[in-house]
Design a protein around this motif. Sequence first.
Motif, PDB file in Angstrom:
ATOM      1  N   ILE A  26     -97.584  87.945  25.690  1.00  7.95           N
ATOM      2  CA  ILE A  26     -97.074  86.631  25.270  1.00  7.95           C
ATOM      3  C   ILE A  26     -96.887  85.725  26.488  1.00  7.95           C
ATOM      4  N   LEU A  27     -96.386  86.282  27.587  1.00  5.05           N
ATOM      5  CA  LEU A  27     -96.208  85.483  28.804  1.00  5.05           C
ATOM      6  C   LEU A  27     -97.558  85.002  29.343  1.00  5.05           C
ATOM      7  N   SER A  28     -98.585  85.846  29.255  1.00  2.96           N
ATOM      8  CA  SER A  28     -99.925  85.449  29.700  1.00  2.96           C
ATOM      9  C   SER A  28    -100.481  84.327  28.828  1.00  2.96           C
ATOM     10  N   LEU A  29    -100.273  84.425  27.513  1.00  2.93           N
ATOM     11  CA  LEU A  29    -100.699  83.345  26.619  1.00  2.93           C
ATOM     12  C   LEU A  29     -99.953  82.052  26.945  1.00  2.93           C
ATOM     13  N   HIS A  30     -98.679  82.171  27.287  1.00  2.00           N
ATOM     14  CA  HIS A  30     -97.885  81.002  27.661  1.00  2.00           C
ATOM     15  C   HIS A  30     -98.456  80.363  28.937  1.00  2.00           C
ATOM     16  N   ALA A  31     -98.846  81.184  29.881  1.00  2.00           N
ATOM     17  CA  ALA A  31     -99.427  80.668  31.126  1.00  2.00           C
ATOM     18  C   ALA A  31    -100.759  79.959  30.860  1.00  2.00           C
ATOM     19  N   VAL A  32    -101.577  80.514  29.978  1.00  2.00           N
ATOM     20  CA  VAL A  32    -102.857  79.878  29.642  1.00  2.00           C
ATOM     21  C   VAL A  32    -102.611  78.534  28.949  1.00  2.00           C
ATOM     22  N   GLY A  33    -101.677  78.506  28.014  1.00  2.00           N
ATOM     23  CA  GLY A  33    -101.344  77.251  27.339  1.00  2.00           C
ATOM     24  C   GLY A  33    -100.824  76.211  28.315  1.00  2.00           C
ATOM     25  N   MET A  34     -99.972  76.656  29.243  1.00  2.00           N
ATOM     26  CA  MET A  34     -99.416  75.731  30.231  1.00  2.00           C
ATOM     27  C   MET A  34    -100.515  75.207  31.147  1.00  2.00           C
ATOM     28  N   ALA A  35    -101.386  76.088  31.592  1.00  2.00           N
ATOM     29  CA  ALA A  35    -102.474  75.655  32.468  1.00  2.00           C
ATOM     30  C   ALA A  35    -103.364  74.633  31.765  1.00  2.00           C
ATOM     31  N   THR A  36    -103.604  74.851  30.488  1.00  2.00           N
ATOM     32  CA  THR A  36    -104.447  73.932  29.720  1.00  2.00           C
ATOM     33  C   THR A  36    -103.769  72.583  29.545  1.00  2.00           C
ATOM     34  N   LEU A  37    -102.551  72.604  29.023  1.00  2.00           N
ATOM     35  CA  LEU A  37    -101.818  71.366  28.766  1.00  2.00           C
ATOM     36  C   LEU A  37    -101.549  70.594  30.046  1.00  2.00           C
ATOM     37  N   VAL A  38    -100.926  71.244  31.004  1.00  2.00           N
ATOM     38  CA  VAL A  38    -100.534  70.547  32.231  1.00  2.00           C
ATOM     39  C   VAL A  38    -101.762  70.223  33.073  1.00  2.00           C
ATOM     40  N   GLY A  39    -102.768  71.078  33.037  1.00  2.00           N
ATOM     41  CA  GLY A  39    -103.996  70.779  33.776  1.00  2.00           C
ATOM     42  C   GLY A  39    -104.645  69.493  33.307  1.00  2.00           C
ATOM     43  N   VAL A  40    -104.763  69.341  31.991  1.00  2.00           N
ATOM     44  CA  VAL A  40    -105.345  68.104  31.447  1.00  2.00           C
ATOM     45  C   VAL A  40    -104.439  66.909  31.757  1.00  2.00           C
ATOM     46  N   ALA A  41    -103.132  67.096  31.586  1.00  2.00           N
ATOM     47  CA  ALA A  41    -102.196  65.992  31.853  1.00  2.00           C
ATOM     48  C   ALA A  41    -102.269  65.556  33.319  1.00  2.00           C
ATOM     49  N   LEU A  42    -102.329  66.510  34.225  1.00  2.00           N
ATOM     50  CA  LEU A  42    -102.406  66.152  35.647  1.00  2.00           C
ATOM     51  C   LEU A  42    -103.763  65.541  36.007  1.00  2.00           C
ATOM     52  N   MET A  43    -104.819  66.021  35.355  1.00  2.00           N
ATOM     53  CA  MET A  43    -106.138  65.433  35.571  1.00  2.00           C
ATOM     54  C   MET A  43    -106.137  63.965  35.137  1.00  2.00           C
ATOM     55  N   LEU A  44    -105.576  63.696  33.976  1.00  2.00           N
ATOM     56  CA  LEU A  44    -105.503  62.333  33.466  1.00  2.00           C
ATOM     57  C   LEU A  44    -104.632  61.452  34.364  1.00  2.00           C
ATOM     58  N   THR A  45    -103.457  61.951  34.728  1.00  2.00           N
ATOM     59  CA  THR A  45    -102.566  61.130  35.560  1.00  2.00           C
ATOM     60  C   THR A  45    -103.164  60.897  36.942  1.00  2.00           C
ATOM     61  N   ALA A  46    -103.827  61.910  37.496  1.00  2.00           N
ATOM     62  CA  ALA A  46    -104.465  61.718  38.808  1.00  2.00           C
ATOM     63  C   ALA A  46    -105.556  60.649  38.723  1.00  2.00           C
ATOM     64  N   ARG A  47    -106.319  60.663  37.624  1.00  2.00           N
ATOM     65  CA  ARG A  47    -107.366  59.649  37.468  1.00  2.00           C
ATOM     66  C   ARG A  47    -106.760  58.249  37.378  1.00  2.00           C
ATOM     67  N   VAL A  48    -105.693  58.098  36.611  1.00  2.00           N
ATOM     68  CA  VAL A  48    -105.046  56.793  36.474  1.00  2.00           C
ATOM     69  C   VAL A  48    -104.449  56.344  37.808  1.00  2.00           C
ATOM     70  N   LEU A  49    -103.989  57.299  38.611  1.00  2.00           N
ATOM     71  CA  LEU A  49    -103.437  56.962  39.924  1.00  2.00           C
ATOM     72  C   LEU A  49    -104.512  56.616  40.959  1.00  2.00           C
ATOM     73  N   GLY A  50    -105.794  56.763  40.573  1.00  2.00           N
ATOM     74  CA  GLY A  50    -106.860  56.316  41.463  1.00  2.00           C
ATOM     75  C   GLY A  50    -107.792  57.395  41.955  1.00  2.00           C
ATOM     76  N   TYR A  51    -107.532  58.655  41.661  1.00  2.00           N
ATOM     77  CA  TYR A  51    -108.433  59.727  42.075  1.00  2.00           C
ATOM     78  C   TYR A  51    -109.706  59.670  41.232  1.00  2.00           C
ATOM     79  N   ALA A  52    -110.847  59.908  41.835  1.00  2.00           N
ATOM     80  CA  ALA A  52    -112.160  59.914  41.171  1.00  2.00           C
ATOM     81  C   ALA A  52    -112.419  58.608  40.422  1.00  2.00           C
ATOM     82  N   PRO A  53    -112.423  57.482  41.132  1.00  2.00           N
ATOM     83  CA  PRO A  53    -112.598  56.187  40.465  1.00  2.00           C
ATOM     84  C   PRO A  53    -113.952  56.008  39.786  1.00  2.00           C
ATOM     85  N   ALA A  54    -114.940  56.819  40.139  1.00  2.00           N
ATOM     86  CA  ALA A  54    -116.248  56.703  39.498  1.00  2.00           C
ATOM     87  C   ALA A  54    -116.228  57.229  38.066  1.00  2.00           C
TER      88      ALA A  54
END
Length: 152
Positions: A26-54
């Motif tokens: 269950i803890l491993s599934l929680h880690a996978v869910g967290m990596a997915t959710l937070v990974g996408v959220a951080l990818m989106l926020t980093a893009r809005v902050l100016g990373y990878a402008p292309a």
Amino acid sequence: MDILFWLEDSFIGMVVSSTQWGYPIILSLHAVGMATLVGVALMLTARVLGYAPAVPVTSMAPYWRVAVGGFVLNLLSGSALFAGNASELFFNWAFRIKIVLVFIGLALTWRLVAICVRRTDDVSPLHRLLAAVAMSTWIIAIIFGRLIGYWS
């Protein structure tokens, strides 16, 4: 307290707290869910902050569905983890703060998706501020999640 003890004595609570593989799986599934959710959220926020402008901001919209899937996995696995130790976790301040931060992070990121990703590639200073606050919220939520085991 009765409901907390009932959760711990439930089938899921017992699997998590009393079996050899329940908690690690269950803890491993929680880690996978967290990596997915937070990974996408951080990818989106980093893009809005100016990373990878292309990369167009609007091209990131489909990833939000993946993030929602990660959230559902985290909600289910987190509920199971809570059931395994409800009477202690309920009173743990790190747990409470983490839960509040997760829902704030979800709301901020959802707002960012609605404003930035679905409408236009134009990113305003308000969008950047929203992205910075959302990113900080996710990072702090992860830190408080790690502190759960150390705070009582």
